[in-house]
Write an enzyme that holds these catalytic residues in place. Structure first.
Site, mmCIF file in Angstrom:
data_model
loop_
_atom_site.group_PDB
_atom_site.id
_atom_site.type_symbol
_atom_site.label_atom_id
_atom_site.label_comp_id
_atom_site.label_asym_id
_atom_site.label_seq_id
_atom_site.Cartn_x
_atom_site.Cartn_y
_atom_site.Cartn_z
ATOM 1 N N GLY A 9 0.826 -1.206 0.000
ATOM 2 C CA GLY A 9 0.000 0.000 0.000
ATOM 3 C C GLY A 9 0.849 1.241 0.000
ATOM 4 O O GLY A 9 0.570 2.224 0.714
ATOM 5 N N ALA A 10 1.895 1.234 -0.850
ATOM 6 C CA ALA A 10 2.951 2.247 -0.756
ATOM 7 C C ALA A 10 2.711 3.496 -1.577
ATOM 8 O O ALA A 10 3.562 4.388 -1.599
ATOM 9 C CB ALA A 10 4.283 1.622 -1.174
ATOM 10 N N THR A 11 1.556 3.604 -2.250
ATOM 11 C CA THR A 11 1.379 4.738 -3.166
ATOM 12 C C THR A 11 0.725 5.962 -2.522
ATOM 13 O O THR A 11 0.546 6.980 -3.197
ATOM 14 C CB THR A 11 0.545 4.314 -4.389
ATOM 15 N N GLY A 13 -0.549 7.954 1.597
ATOM 16 C CA GLY A 13 -0.764 7.897 3.036
ATOM 17 C C GLY A 13 0.377 7.308 3.833
ATOM 18 O O GLY A 13 1.557 7.647 3.639
ATOM 19 N N ASN A 87 0.942 -2.580 5.273
ATOM 20 C CA ASN A 87 0.168 -1.352 5.409
ATOM 21 C C ASN A 87 -1.113 -1.344 4.587
ATOM 22 O O ASN A 87 -2.077 -0.663 4.945
ATOM 23 C CB ASN A 87 1.041 -0.156 5.010
ATOM 24 N N SER A 140 -5.467 -0.586 13.594
ATOM 25 C CA SER A 140 -6.333 0.581 13.760
ATOM 26 C C SER A 140 -6.863 0.575 15.183
ATOM 27 O O SER A 140 -6.896 -0.473 15.844
ATOM 28 C CB SER A 140 -7.503 0.492 12.775
ATOM 29 N N TYR A 153 -15.539 -3.566 9.181
ATOM 30 C CA TYR A 153 -14.204 -2.978 9.218
ATOM 31 C C TYR A 153 -13.537 -3.275 10.555
ATOM 32 O O TYR A 153 -12.368 -3.696 10.599
ATOM 33 C CB TYR A 153 -14.264 -1.466 8.989
ATOM 34 N N THR A 188 -5.607 10.901 5.814
ATOM 35 C CA THR A 188 -4.998 10.414 4.577
ATOM 36 C C THR A 188 -6.132 10.257 3.568
ATOM 37 O O THR A 188 -7.180 10.891 3.696
ATOM 38 C CB THR A 188 -4.293 9.067 4.802
ATOM 39 N N PHE A 190 -7.895 7.720 3.584
ATOM 40 C CA PHE A 190 -8.732 6.702 4.222
ATOM 41 C C PHE A 190 -10.222 7.039 4.156
ATOM 42 O O PHE A 190 -11.045 6.240 3.689
ATOM 43 C CB PHE A 190 -8.293 6.518 5.680
#
Length: 252
Positions: A9-11, A13, A87, A140, A153, A188, A190
């Site tokens: 998930g590195a792109t 946030g 992540n 979280s 979630y 972010t 999110f």
């Protein structure tokens, strides 16, 4: 030989912030995400700013075959991963259980739980072969408490918490550390993802308070990763000072 960090998930946030944090410490990076153009741009930025080598892997963590094929392209020294930052994660919708969108449920379960497992299954195996490594799972506050309409979630992040504990037990004999980091409100993409592009609704989540930002969490990830070999941060919950629980905040 520089140490290696693999970040999913590195792109954007937290993932992107972690990439900058580890690059600033001289790590070689392996960045895994879905958006190839964005990955390429981040890789260029990191090389330009920090002079580090960056490898990109284009894959959707929800798809086991994609994950396995992407990771299989790594060979030799590239498999000697010192830190895995799981992540990649998201939330979709905010509905009571009787009105929930089952497609949203599948997306959250497939990303937050199964995606983490698919990546960890391969990379932890490489770590076991080396007899060292560190897995850092981004959870979280929803891993610690359940809030109204957060049902699925929250369940997925409770699963991340449980998996972190299970990994810690299973990987202990192999000298591998496992850390779970649980942020509260972080501004972010999110909320924008949760509300499917509704920028106005996403912005209201953070109105009247100063939320955390992605570098705050990246700093905590680095803190955990940079402890001496005999020290492990098992579990870390990080909240903005204006937030007491998942739902109780002080807005001005």
């Amino acid at each position: 030989m520089p140490q290696i960090a693999l970040i999913t998930g590195a792109t954007s946030g937290i993932g992107e912030a972690c990439a900058h944090q580890f690059a600033s410490q001289g790590y070689r990076l392996i960045l895994l995400a879905r958006r190839e153009e964005r990955l390429q741009q981040i890789a260029r930025d990191l090389t330009e700013q920090y002079g580090v080598a960056t490898n990109i892997l284009v894959a959707d963590v929800r798809l086991k075959d994609q994950v396995e094929e992407a990771l299989a392209t790594l060979s030799g020294a590239d498999r000697e991963i010192d830190v895995l930052v799981n992540n990649a994660g998201l939330s979709q919708g905010l509905d009571p259980i009787d009105k929930g969108n089952t497609d949203d449920w599948d997306t959250m379960i497939d990303t937050n739980v199964k995606g983490l497992l698919y990546v960890s299954r391969v990379v932890s195996g490489w770590m076991v072969n080396r007899g060292k490594g560190h897995v850092i799972n981004i959870g979280s506050i929803a891993a610690k408490e359940v809030y109204p309409n957060g049902n699925v979630y929250c369940a997925t992040k409770h699963a991340v918490d449980a998996l972190s504990k299970g990994m810690r037990i299973d990987l202990l004999p192999h000298g591998i550390k496992v850390t779970a980091i649980h942020p509260g409100m972080v501004e972010t993409e999110f909320s924008l993802v949760r509300f499917k592009g509704d920028a106005g609704r996403a912005k209201k989540v953070y109105e009247g308070l100063e939320p955390l930002v992605a570098p705050d969490i990246a700093d905590a990830v680095w803190y955990a990763a940079s402890r001496p070999a005999h020290v492990n941060i098992n579990d870390l919950v990080i909240m903005p000072s204006a937030q007491a629980t998942g739902t109780i905040v002080n807005r001005k």
